[in-house]
Design a protein around this motif. Structure first.
Motif, short mmCIF file in Angstrom:
data_model
loop_
_atom_site.label_atom_id
_atom_site.label_comp_id
_atom_site.label_asym_id
_atom_site.label_seq_id
_atom_site.Cartn_x
_atom_site.Cartn_y
_atom_site.Cartn_z
N LEU A 20 70.44 23.71 -13.25
CA LEU A 20 70.77 24.52 -14.44
C LEU A 20 70.22 23.88 -15.70
O LEU A 20 69.74 24.57 -16.59
N SER A 23 66.26 24.14 -17.07
CA SER A 23 65.78 25.19 -17.96
C SER A 23 65.78 24.64 -19.39
O SER A 23 66.82 24.21 -19.89
N ALA A 25 65.76 26.18 -22.14
CA ALA A 25 66.69 26.93 -22.99
C ALA A 25 68.13 26.46 -22.78
O ALA A 25 68.87 26.24 -23.74
N ARG A 26 68.54 26.30 -21.52
CA ARG A 26 69.91 25.86 -21.25
C ARG A 26 70.12 24.42 -21.69
O ARG A 26 71.18 24.07 -22.22
N LEU A 29 70.68 24.43 -25.33
CA LEU A 29 72.02 24.89 -25.66
C LEU A 29 73.06 23.78 -25.45
O LEU A 29 73.93 23.57 -26.31
N GLY A 49 66.57 31.56 -29.96
CA GLY A 49 66.58 32.49 -28.83
C GLY A 49 67.16 33.83 -29.21
O GLY A 49 67.87 33.96 -30.20
N ALA A 53 69.75 36.75 -24.44
CA ALA A 53 69.31 35.65 -23.56
C ALA A 53 70.22 34.44 -23.70
O ALA A 53 70.61 33.82 -22.70
N VAL A 54 70.58 34.10 -24.93
CA VAL A 54 71.48 32.96 -25.17
C VAL A 54 72.82 33.23 -24.52
O VAL A 54 73.41 32.35 -23.88
N GLN A 56 73.43 35.10 -21.90
CA GLN A 56 73.28 34.97 -20.44
C GLN A 56 73.23 33.50 -20.02
O GLN A 56 73.84 33.11 -19.02
N HIS A 57 72.51 32.68 -20.77
CA HIS A 57 72.45 31.25 -20.45
C HIS A 57 73.83 30.61 -20.57
O HIS A 57 74.23 29.80 -19.73
N LYS A 60 75.95 31.38 -17.53
CA LYS A 60 75.60 30.52 -16.39
C LYS A 60 76.18 29.12 -16.56
O LYS A 60 76.72 28.54 -15.62
N LEU A 61 76.04 28.57 -17.76
CA LEU A 61 76.57 27.22 -18.02
C LEU A 61 78.09 27.20 -17.90
O LEU A 61 78.67 26.23 -17.41
#
Length: 122
Positions: A20, A23, A25-26, A29, A49, A53-54, A56-57, A60-61
């Motif tokens: 995870l 990425s 982006a993640r 974050l 971002g 998209a932010v 969604q990330h 997931k986190l």
């Protein structure tokens, strides 16, 4: 010194967690949240971002247990609740930044030591 190998399920969970964070982006974050709590809009502005998209990330986190959230009025504020996650991310980023900076310094020093070359016709 003897040590015990981690259990297969621990290795699998660690690999999933690092996956995870693989990425950019993640990772960005989590890095941003390691420096302070924020809502989705603030994070999107900070990391550059798009809001969906932010979001969604962050989902997931959050599902992975790397970040949590709390409600403040109408806003959902995200934070990293695990100091070990913060330590791992900060350590990795600090080390890589130090290596990059040292590499840039040595490249600059090597370039300064070489005489300038002239291109023909200039």
């Amino acid at each position: 010194m003897a040590f015990e190998d981690p259990a297969a399920e621990v290795l699998a969970h660690a690999a999933e967690t690092f996956g995870l964070l693989a990425s950019p982006a993640r990772l960005h974050l989590v890095w941003a949240l390691a420096h302070g709590d924020s809502d989705v809009t603030g994070l999107a502005e900070r990391v550059g971002g798009a809001l969906p998209a932010v979001s969604q990330h962050l989902t997931k986190l959050k599902l992975a247990g790397l970040v949590r959230s709390r409600r403040e009025g109408r806003r959902q504020v995200y934070f990293v609740d695990d100091p070990d996650v913060v330590d791992v991310v900060r350590l990795a980023m600090d080390r890589l930044t130090d290596r990059r900076d040292a590499s840039h310094r040595s490249d600059h020093a090597a370039g300064a030591a070489r005489p300038a070359t002239r291109l023909h016709g200039l």
